[in-house]
Design a protein around this motif. Sequence first.
Motif, PDB file in Angstrom:
ATOM      1  N   GLN A  15      18.139  57.794 -12.181  1.00  0.00           N
ATOM      2  CA  GLN A  15      17.089  58.071 -11.195  1.00  0.00           C
ATOM      3  C   GLN A  15      16.983  56.922 -10.196  1.00  0.00           C
ATOM      4  OE1 GLN A  15      13.856  58.748 -13.937  1.00  0.00           O
ATOM      5  NE2 GLN A  15      13.937  60.966 -13.666  1.00  0.00           N
ATOM      6  N   TRP A  16      17.076  55.697 -10.684  1.00  0.00           N
ATOM      7  CA  TRP A  16      17.031  54.533  -9.797  1.00  0.00           C
ATOM      8  C   TRP A  16      18.193  54.589  -8.815  1.00  0.00           C
ATOM      9  CZ3 TRP A  16      19.440  50.390  -7.789  1.00  0.00           C
ATOM     10  CH2 TRP A  16      18.663  49.326  -7.326  1.00  0.00           C
ATOM     11  N   LEU A  17      19.377  54.920  -9.329  1.00  0.00           N
ATOM     12  CA  LEU A  17      20.572  54.988  -8.492  1.00  0.00           C
ATOM     13  C   LEU A  17      20.444  56.078  -7.431  1.00  0.00           C
ATOM     14  CD1 LEU A  17      23.428  53.853  -8.056  1.00  0.00           C
ATOM     15  CD2 LEU A  17      24.264  55.563  -9.690  1.00  0.00           C
ATOM     16  N   HIS A  18      19.917  57.246  -7.817  1.00  0.00           N
ATOM     17  CA  HIS A  18      19.727  58.332  -6.848  1.00  0.00           C
ATOM     18  C   HIS A  18      18.781  57.899  -5.738  1.00  0.00           C
ATOM     19  CE1 HIS A  18      22.154  61.230  -8.819  1.00  0.00           C
ATOM     20  NE2 HIS A  18      21.345  61.472  -9.839  1.00  0.00           N
ATOM     21  N   ARG A  19      17.697  57.207  -6.096  1.00  0.00           N
ATOM     22  CA  ARG A  19      16.754  56.747  -5.089  1.00  0.00           C
ATOM     23  C   ARG A  19      17.417  55.756  -4.134  1.00  0.00           C
ATOM     24  NH1 ARG A  19      11.242  58.582  -4.452  1.00  0.00           N
ATOM     25  NH2 ARG A  19      10.854  59.877  -6.282  1.00  0.00           N
ATOM     26  N   ALA A  20      18.229  54.857  -4.671  1.00  0.00           N
ATOM     27  CA  ALA A  20      18.923  53.888  -3.824  1.00  0.00           C
ATOM     28  C   ALA A  20      19.856  54.603  -2.849  1.00  0.00           C
ATOM     29  CB  ALA A  20      19.701  52.905  -4.695  1.00  0.00           C
ATOM     30  N   ARG A  21      20.546  55.626  -3.326  1.00  0.00           N
ATOM     31  CA  ARG A  21      21.459  56.385  -2.460  1.00  0.00           C
ATOM     32  C   ARG A  21      20.702  57.127  -1.356  1.00  0.00           C
ATOM     33  NH1 ARG A  21      25.151  58.463  -7.563  1.00  0.00           N
ATOM     34  NH2 ARG A  21      26.775  56.839  -7.390  1.00  0.00           N
TER      35      ARG A  21
ATOM     36  N   PRO B 148      28.602  67.377  -0.851  1.00  0.00           N
ATOM     37  CA  PRO B 148      27.524  67.510   0.140  1.00  0.00           C
ATOM     38  C   PRO B 148      26.372  68.365  -0.372  1.00  0.00           C
ATOM     39  CG  PRO B 148      29.666  67.788   1.188  1.00  0.00           C
ATOM     40  CD  PRO B 148      29.907  67.778  -0.294  1.00  0.00           C
ATOM     41  N   THR B 149      26.699  69.390  -1.172  1.00  0.00           N
ATOM     42  CA  THR B 149      25.648  70.259  -1.701  1.00  0.00           C
ATOM     43  C   THR B 149      24.705  69.492  -2.618  1.00  0.00           C
ATOM     44  OG1 THR B 149      27.102  72.187  -1.562  1.00  0.00           O
ATOM     45  CG2 THR B 149      25.186  72.358  -3.026  1.00  0.00           C
ATOM     46  N   ALA B 150      25.288  68.659  -3.498  1.00  0.00           N
ATOM     47  CA  ALA B 150      24.460  67.850  -4.396  1.00  0.00           C
ATOM     48  C   ALA B 150      23.606  66.873  -3.603  1.00  0.00           C
ATOM     49  CB  ALA B 150      25.347  67.095  -5.377  1.00  0.00           C
ATOM     50  N   PHE B 151      24.184  66.321  -2.535  1.00  0.00           N
ATOM     51  CA  PHE B 151      23.430  65.394  -1.688  1.00  0.00           C
ATOM     52  C   PHE B 151      22.252  66.095  -1.021  1.00  0.00           C
ATOM     53  CE2 PHE B 151      23.021  63.896   2.815  1.00  0.00           C
ATOM     54  CZ  PHE B 151      22.262  62.775   2.537  1.00  0.00           C
TER      55      PHE B 151
ATOM     56  N   PHE C  99      18.407  65.151  -1.628  1.00  0.00           N
ATOM     57  CA  PHE C  99      17.659  64.661  -0.474  1.00  0.00           C
ATOM     58  C   PHE C  99      16.382  65.469  -0.285  1.00  0.00           C
ATOM     59  CE2 PHE C  99      16.571  63.912   3.921  1.00  0.00           C
ATOM     60  CZ  PHE C  99      16.936  62.589   4.142  1.00  0.00           C
ATOM     61  N   ARG C 100      16.480  66.784  -0.386  1.00  0.00           N
ATOM     62  CA  ARG C 100      15.293  67.635  -0.230  1.00  0.00           C
ATOM     63  C   ARG C 100      14.291  67.393  -1.338  1.00  0.00           C
ATOM     64  NH1 ARG C 100      13.730  71.922   2.687  1.00  0.00           N
ATOM     65  NH2 ARG C 100      15.746  72.132   3.731  1.00  0.00           N
TER      66      ARG C 100
ATOM     67  N   SER D  19      15.318  68.634   4.841  1.00  0.00           N
ATOM     68  CA  SER D  19      16.781  68.579   4.821  1.00  0.00           C
ATOM     69  C   SER D  19      17.270  67.343   5.573  1.00  0.00           C
ATOM     70  CB  SER D  19      17.366  69.831   5.481  1.00  0.00           C
ATOM     71  OG  SER D  19      17.098  69.814   6.882  1.00  0.00           O
ATOM     72  N   PRO D  20      18.515  66.909   5.322  1.00  0.00           N
ATOM     73  CA  PRO D  20      19.050  65.766   6.070  1.00  0.00           C
ATOM     74  C   PRO D  20      19.027  65.982   7.582  1.00  0.00           C
ATOM     75  CG  PRO D  20      20.416  66.202   4.156  1.00  0.00           C
ATOM     76  CD  PRO D  20      19.450  67.345   4.245  1.00  0.00           C
ATOM     77  N   ASN D  21      19.401  67.183   8.041  1.00  0.00           N
ATOM     78  CA  ASN D  21      19.413  67.438   9.483  1.00  0.00           C
ATOM     79  C   ASN D  21      18.008  67.405  10.075  1.00  0.00           C
ATOM     80  OD1 ASN D  21      22.177  67.698  10.079  1.00  0.00           O
ATOM     81  ND2 ASN D  21      22.234  69.762   9.229  1.00  0.00           N
ATOM     82  N   ALA D  22      17.023  67.973   9.359  1.00  0.00           N
ATOM     83  CA  ALA D  22      15.646  67.939   9.856  1.00  0.00           C
ATOM     84  C   ALA D  22      15.123  66.510   9.870  1.00  0.00           C
ATOM     85  CB  ALA D  22      14.752  68.830   8.993  1.00  0.00           C
ATOM     86  N   TYR D  23      15.480  65.733   8.866  1.00  0.00           N
ATOM     87  CA  TYR D  23      15.076  64.324   8.824  1.00  0.00           C
ATOM     88  C   TYR D  23      15.664  63.584  10.020  1.00  0.00           C
ATOM     89  CZ  TYR D  23      14.265  59.592   7.117  1.00  0.00           C
ATOM     90  OH  TYR D  23      13.852  58.282   7.003  1.00  0.00           O
ATOM     91  N   ARG D  24      16.926  63.831  10.317  1.00  0.00           N
ATOM     92  CA  ARG D  24      17.570  63.151  11.448  1.00  0.00           C
ATOM     93  C   ARG D  24      16.881  63.516  12.755  1.00  0.00           C
ATOM     94  NH1 ARG D  24      23.834  63.280  11.585  1.00  0.00           N
ATOM     95  NH2 ARG D  24      23.661  61.035  11.127  1.00  0.00           N
ATOM     96  N   ARG D  25      16.573  64.799  12.945  1.00  0.00           N
ATOM     97  CA  ARG D  25      15.904  65.210  14.191  1.00  0.00           C
ATOM     98  C   ARG D  25      14.553  64.520  14.337  1.00  0.00           C
ATOM     99  NH1 ARG D  25      17.890  70.361  12.710  1.00  0.00           N
ATOM    100  NH2 ARG D  25      15.867  70.932  11.799  1.00  0.00           N
ATOM    101  N   ALA D  26      13.859  64.310  13.210  1.00  0.00           N
ATOM    102  CA  ALA D  26      12.521  63.728  13.273  1.00  0.00           C
ATOM    103  C   ALA D  26      12.539  62.223  13.478  1.00  0.00           C
ATOM    104  CB  ALA D  26      11.755  64.070  11.992  1.00  0.00           C
TER     105      ALA D  26
END
Length: 317
Positions: A256-262, A289-292, A296-297, A303-310
Amino acid sequence: MHTVAVLALDGVIAFDLSTPIEVFGRTRLPDGRPAYRVRVCAPAGEVDAGAFTLRAPWPLQALAEADTIVLPGVADPDVPIPPEVLDALREAAGRGTRIASICAGAFVLAATGLLDGLRATTHWVAAPLLAARFPAVEVDPDVLYVDNGQFLTSAGAAAGLDLCLHLIRRDHGSAVAADAARLSVMPLERDGGQAQFIVHEQPPAPHGSVLEPLLRWMEDNTRRELTLDEVAAQAGMSVRTLNRRFREQTGTSPLQWLHRARIRQAQYLLETTGHPVDRIASQVGFGSPTAFRDRFRRVTGTSPNAYRRAFQGQAAQ
């Protein structure tokens, strides 16, 4: 006409106070008539708002005539709330009045006991304090607002706009709410929730602990597909001991720590680069990419794309 009473207490946050005044005050019905009557109320005439003082034109008793009461946030949630304010809110609730809070206004609403057993939210910074002070309230720090029917709560700052627009849509439908959103230069609905704005700091190990060098090594090797066995070997302990030490010193598991760091590294790359999402997934150590996208969600609520737009700055774009 629907009357909205906005309660101003000493220490009121000016942004939270002005949001319902402006949004409800400017809302018009299809025939051009005002949709709401807005009244600013206070226990005493003069209110200390920090940078300025204001004189509320309506007394506390005006809450009895309101159809909706809005509780803006206060700068210091530790300041005791006057008993007459809590009594007035409880009496209003008993008459069926709708009560909504913005940001730290949730502390005022929770102090009445009206949120006991209900889900609620507030600004993500204040959410742990709200949960600790009012354990009977189910605090959700990841959402923009929570609608329990009669009682509603919202997160901080702009989430007050989301809540007001939601109430307008409840009262008068989507067309009127969409017009109000356009006047506020806001989308009627925003992607994701409050989670995308939270700074997801990693649980640190105590300074000088046996895990401190291991966490630095894990942070430097997030791109690799690390296994528990490999992490345990790097730490010089068994997997069982590693899991126990992690729980004791960080409150979470190694994976879990590793996932948060990623995810934290991925947020930085989404904010500062134009790299495709699939490339970023690989850069921060996700096998697919699917796991990512799924992880991320789950962490950020979007989503990553929505985060980037914001969040991506003009320079990166």
